[in-house]
Design a protein around this motif. Structure first.
Motif, PDB file in Angstrom:
ATOM      1  N   ASP A  47      -2.499  11.284  -8.703  1.00 16.21           N
ATOM      2  CA  ASP A  47      -2.157   9.973  -9.238  1.00 16.21           C
ATOM      3  C   ASP A  47      -2.912   8.930  -8.412  1.00 16.21           C
ATOM      4  O   ASP A  47      -3.489   9.240  -7.361  1.00 16.21           O
ATOM      5  CB  ASP A  47      -0.644   9.737  -9.150  1.00 16.21           C
ATOM      6  CG  ASP A  47      -0.145   8.684 -10.133  1.00 16.21           C
ATOM      7  OD1 ASP A  47      -0.986   7.961 -10.715  1.00 16.21           O
ATOM      8  OD2 ASP A  47       1.091   8.587 -10.309  1.00 16.21           O
ATOM      9  N   TRP A  48      -2.895   7.689  -8.892  1.00 16.33           N
ATOM     10  CA  TRP A  48      -3.512   6.574  -8.170  1.00 16.33           C
ATOM     11  C   TRP A  48      -2.460   5.856  -7.342  1.00 16.33           C
ATOM     12  O   TRP A  48      -1.379   5.541  -7.844  1.00 16.33           O
ATOM     13  CB  TRP A  48      -4.135   5.575  -9.142  1.00 16.33           C
ATOM     14  CG  TRP A  48      -5.375   6.066  -9.824  1.00 16.33           C
ATOM     15  CD1 TRP A  48      -5.462   6.670 -11.048  1.00 16.33           C
ATOM     16  CD2 TRP A  48      -6.703   6.012  -9.306  1.00 16.33           C
ATOM     17  NE1 TRP A  48      -6.770   6.992 -11.330  1.00 16.33           N
ATOM     18  CE2 TRP A  48      -7.561   6.598 -10.282  1.00 16.33           C
ATOM     19  CE3 TRP A  48      -7.262   5.529  -8.121  1.00 16.33           C
ATOM     20  CZ2 TRP A  48      -8.935   6.705 -10.103  1.00 16.33           C
ATOM     21  CZ3 TRP A  48      -8.640   5.636  -7.936  1.00 16.33           C
ATOM     22  CH2 TRP A  48      -9.458   6.214  -8.913  1.00 16.33           C
ATOM     23  N   ALA A  49      -2.769   5.594  -6.084  1.00 19.83           N
ATOM     24  CA  ALA A  49      -1.939   4.701  -5.282  1.00 19.83           C
ATOM     25  C   ALA A  49      -2.309   3.268  -5.655  1.00 19.83           C
ATOM     26  O   ALA A  49      -3.478   2.884  -5.592  1.00 19.83           O
ATOM     27  CB  ALA A  49      -2.171   4.940  -3.798  1.00 19.83           C
ATOM     28  N   VAL A  50      -1.314   2.483  -6.067  1.00 23.53           N
ATOM     29  CA  VAL A  50      -1.593   1.131  -6.564  1.00 23.53           C
ATOM     30  C   VAL A  50      -0.921   0.044  -5.738  1.00 23.53           C
ATOM     31  O   VAL A  50      -1.105  -1.143  -6.022  1.00 23.53           O
ATOM     32  CB  VAL A  50      -1.163   0.999  -8.048  1.00 23.53           C
ATOM     33  CG1 VAL A  50      -2.003   1.897  -8.932  1.00 23.53           C
ATOM     34  CG2 VAL A  50       0.330   1.304  -8.224  1.00 23.53           C
ATOM     35  N   GLY A  51      -0.171   0.426  -4.722  1.00 22.60           N
ATOM     36  CA  GLY A  51       0.456  -0.585  -3.886  1.00 22.60           C
ATOM     37  C   GLY A  51       1.064   0.019  -2.638  1.00 22.60           C
ATOM     38  O   GLY A  51       1.497   1.177  -2.646  1.00 22.60           O
ATOM     39  N   ILE A  52       1.072  -0.761  -1.558  1.00 23.09           N
ATOM     40  CA  ILE A  52       1.697  -0.337  -0.301  1.00 23.09           C
ATOM     41  C   ILE A  52       2.583  -1.460   0.200  1.00 23.09           C
ATOM     42  O   ILE A  52       2.132  -2.606   0.342  1.00 23.09           O
ATOM     43  CB  ILE A  52       0.633   0.011   0.760  1.00 23.09           C
ATOM     44  CG1 ILE A  52      -0.165   1.257   0.336  1.00 23.09           C
ATOM     45  CG2 ILE A  52       1.283   0.249   2.126  1.00 23.09           C
ATOM     46  CD1 ILE A  52      -1.367   1.540   1.206  1.00 23.09           C
ATOM     47  N   ASP A  53       3.852  -1.139   0.437  1.00 19.95           N
ATOM     48  CA  ASP A  53       4.794  -2.078   1.045  1.00 19.95           C
ATOM     49  C   ASP A  53       4.948  -1.660   2.503  1.00 19.95           C
ATOM     50  O   ASP A  53       5.650  -0.686   2.811  1.00 19.95           O
ATOM     51  CB  ASP A  53       6.133  -2.040   0.313  1.00 19.95           C
ATOM     52  CG  ASP A  53       7.120  -3.087   0.815  1.00 19.95           C
ATOM     53  OD1 ASP A  53       7.054  -3.441   2.011  1.00 19.95           O
ATOM     54  OD2 ASP A  53       7.960  -3.538   0.014  1.00 19.95           O
ATOM     55  N   ARG A  54       4.257  -2.380   3.385  1.00 21.29           N
ATOM     56  CA  ARG A  54       4.255  -1.976   4.795  1.00 21.29           C
ATOM     57  C   ARG A  54       5.609  -2.189   5.453  1.00 21.29           C
ATOM     58  O   ARG A  54       5.964  -1.467   6.391  1.00 21.29           O
ATOM     59  CB  ARG A  54       3.153  -2.727   5.537  1.00 21.29           C
ATOM     60  CG  ARG A  54       1.761  -2.216   5.193  1.00 21.29           C
ATOM     61  CD  ARG A  54       0.648  -3.152   5.647  1.00 21.29           C
ATOM     62  NE  ARG A  54       0.921  -3.769   6.928  1.00 21.29           N
ATOM     63  CZ  ARG A  54       0.360  -4.903   7.350  1.00 21.29           C
ATOM     64  NH1 ARG A  54      -0.483  -5.548   6.553  1.00 21.29           N
ATOM     65  NH2 ARG A  54       0.633  -5.396   8.533  1.00 21.29           N
ATOM     66  N   ASP A  55       6.377  -3.175   5.006  1.00 22.82           N
ATOM     67  CA  ASP A  55       7.696  -3.404   5.591  1.00 22.82           C
ATOM     68  C   ASP A  55       8.675  -2.291   5.196  1.00 22.82           C
ATOM     69  O   ASP A  55       9.416  -1.782   6.033  1.00 22.82           O
ATOM     70  CB  ASP A  55       8.236  -4.759   5.150  1.00 22.82           C
ATOM     71  CG  ASP A  55       7.437  -5.918   5.723  1.00 22.82           C
ATOM     72  OD1 ASP A  55       6.918  -5.773   6.850  1.00 22.82           O
ATOM     73  OD2 ASP A  55       7.303  -6.950   5.040  1.00 22.82           O
ATOM     74  N   ALA A  56       8.637  -1.922   3.924  1.00 23.29           N
ATOM     75  CA  ALA A  56       9.534  -0.863   3.446  1.00 23.29           C
ATOM     76  C   ALA A  56       8.973   0.526   3.695  1.00 23.29           C
ATOM     77  O   ALA A  56       9.689   1.515   3.545  1.00 23.29           O
ATOM     78  CB  ALA A  56       9.783  -1.043   1.955  1.00 23.29           C
ATOM     79  N   LYS A  57       7.711   0.601   4.084  1.00 27.44           N
ATOM     80  CA  LYS A  57       7.001   1.873   4.291  1.00 27.44           C
ATOM     81  C   LYS A  57       7.054   2.730   3.028  1.00 27.44           C
ATOM     82  O   LYS A  57       7.525   3.872   3.037  1.00 27.44           O
ATOM     83  CB  LYS A  57       7.579   2.647   5.482  1.00 27.44           C
ATOM     84  CG  LYS A  57       7.338   2.003   6.827  1.00 27.44           C
ATOM     85  CD  LYS A  57       7.780   2.948   7.943  1.00 27.44           C
ATOM     86  CE  LYS A  57       7.609   2.346   9.306  1.00 27.44           C
ATOM     87  NZ  LYS A  57       8.079   3.255  10.360  1.00 27.44           N
ATOM     88  N   THR A  58       6.560   2.155   1.933  1.00 20.76           N
ATOM     89  CA  THR A  58       6.502   2.879   0.672  1.00 20.76           C
ATOM     90  C   THR A  58       5.130   2.717   0.034  1.00 20.76           C
ATOM     91  O   THR A  58       4.452   1.707   0.230  1.00 20.76           O
ATOM     92  CB  THR A  58       7.574   2.395  -0.321  1.00 20.76           C
ATOM     93  OG1 THR A  58       7.382   1.008  -0.590  1.00 20.76           O
ATOM     94  CG2 THR A  58       8.968   2.660   0.198  1.00 20.76           C
TER      95      THR A  58
END
Length: 420
Positions: free
Chosen positions: A104-115
């Motif tokens: 799949d494509w990674a389309v976003g990173i939430d660094r605070d939530a670590k997701t």
């Protein structure tokens, strides 16, 4: 331990020391997500999973089910290898090493939530994130060209269908036709790569279209292994290749894909095939994660940790790490350092000082191989070159053959190291 970017730059020794103590993760295994399944990402996923003996949950996110190595793709273009020989799958990483492979494509990173958010809608949690997305192209780098032009003027700097297309275009050139390459500015993936490609194109044309011409428009005044390539071109392809560097207008180029023309310093030439290799930057996910400065992602050489977010490690072509070139060998070497650091941080296993190596082989003609390479060590400022080597002009045929055979052995070894 919470570090701001400025503090983290000078904290290599402290960070390395902290890795000897495992993080407290609560219930369940610590989780590592790796984005990008090439020489950096696949190697990191395998070494983290194998080295932790199942103590770390490893997920590899890679959109392609079949990975085509950019290294050795030039040999496919020349007919020295089949496309299938540079194609690799992820089955062994899953079945033998327990890596959870997600196509799949990674389309976003939430660094605070670590997701990590995936295009398919899933969301992955991580304790450590590894980014090894390779390169993307700088918009507007070559006037007249963008990625919508890549079928008419291929880049073939992401291997697979682009390699097939460029090979077909070269073989369909009219007798006496013209092949043009627009070479990239520094820094870029595989410094000798464009010039090995020119050599491989010339090899095909010498056999099938001996009156054809090759023009290289280059924004640089010099390039990797320049003396070796120019000697080889003179020996094997005399009069076929015209290199136009920045001193002669190679840095003032425009293309017209619809008209199939290349303008070099105002002089317009009609061409039959045009290989445009634009300026490069870190794969887009790095920018989306907010860990780039300029076109690249700065990292600490001690651990390959981002200098902006210590929970993220960045590998290979996407990094700004110091003296190492952007190559498959470099990414593989950096992945092992990152894997060791991550295992240390998450399980308390021993972490040794970071050491790196790289070799780049190039084929000029049949069994005429040359190489350049070096060893490196981590300092607080960067990955620093310790010593190096390069093939010499005037070498005999037996040594050049041995160098080529060495490269074939290396390819078998590194792809086994990547994919198991």
């Amino acid at each position: 331990m919470k570090l701001n970017r400025r503090g983290f730059i000078g904290a290599g020794a402290a960070v390395a020391a902290s890795l000897s103590a495992p993080m407290v993760m609560g219930a369940g295994k610590p989780r590592v997500v790796v984005i990008g399944g090439g020489a950096g990402g696949a190697t990191a996923a395998r070494y983290i999973a194998k080295g932790s003996k199942g103590a770390i949950d490893v997920t590899l996110v890679e959109p392609s089910r079949t990975y085509y190595t950019c290294f050795f793709s030039n040999l496919y273009i020349a007919g020295f290898r089949e496309l299938s020989s540079i194609a690799h799958s992820y089955g062994t990483l899953a079945s033998k090493y327990g890596v959870n492979v997600v196509h799949d494509w990674a389309v976003g990173i939430d660094r605070d939530a670590k997701t990590v958010s995936l295009a398919g809608g899933a969301k992955l949690s991580y304790d450590r994130l590894v980014l090894s997305p390779g390169i993307d192209f700088v918009d507007g780098a070559v006037p007249g060209w963008d990625v919508t032009s890549q079928n008419k003027m291929p880049h073939a700097y992401k291997a697979g269908s682009q390699s097939e297309l460029l090979k077909a275009q070269i073989e369909a050139m009219p007798q006496g036709g013209t092949f043009a390459m627009v070479a990239p500015p520094n820094p870029y993936r595989c410094p000798p790569g464009p010039y090995e490609r020119v050599s491989m194109v010339a090899h095909v044309l010498k056999e099938k279209n001996p009156t054809a011409k090759i023009i290289i428009a280059d924004p640089k005044p010099k390039f990797s292994k320049m003396a070796l390539f120019q000697e080889g071109w003179g020996n094997h392809y005399d009069g076929m290749i015209d290199w136009v560097g920045s001193d002669f207008g190679g840095d003032n180029v425009e293309v017209n894909p619809d008209e199939m023309t290349v303008s070099i310093d105002g002089e317009v030439t009609k061409v039959d095939v045009c290989n445009v290799i634009p300026a490069m930057k870190a794969g887009k996910i790095c920018e989306m994660a907010g860990i780039t400065e300029g076109n690249w992602a700065p990292v600490s050489g001690h651990t390959m940790q981002s200098r902006i977010d210590e929970n993220i490690h960045v590998l290979g072509d996407a990094t700004n790490q110091g003296d190492m070139p952007k190559s498959g060998f470099s990414a593989n070497s950096q992945a092992k350092v990152a894997a060791m650091a991550i295992r240390g941080a998450l399980t308390g296993s021993k972490v040794f000082p970071a050491k790196f190596s790289n070799t780049c082989w190039s084929l000029i003609d049949t069994e005429d191989g040359v190489k350049v390479g070096a060893t490196y060590e981590a300092t607080d400022e960067k990955i620093a070159k310790v010593d190096g080597f390069i093939s010499k002009t005037g070498e005999g045929a037996e040594l050049r053959k041995a160098t080529y055979e060495e490269s074939v052995g290396w390819y078998a070894g590194i792809t086994s190291d990547m994919f198991g």
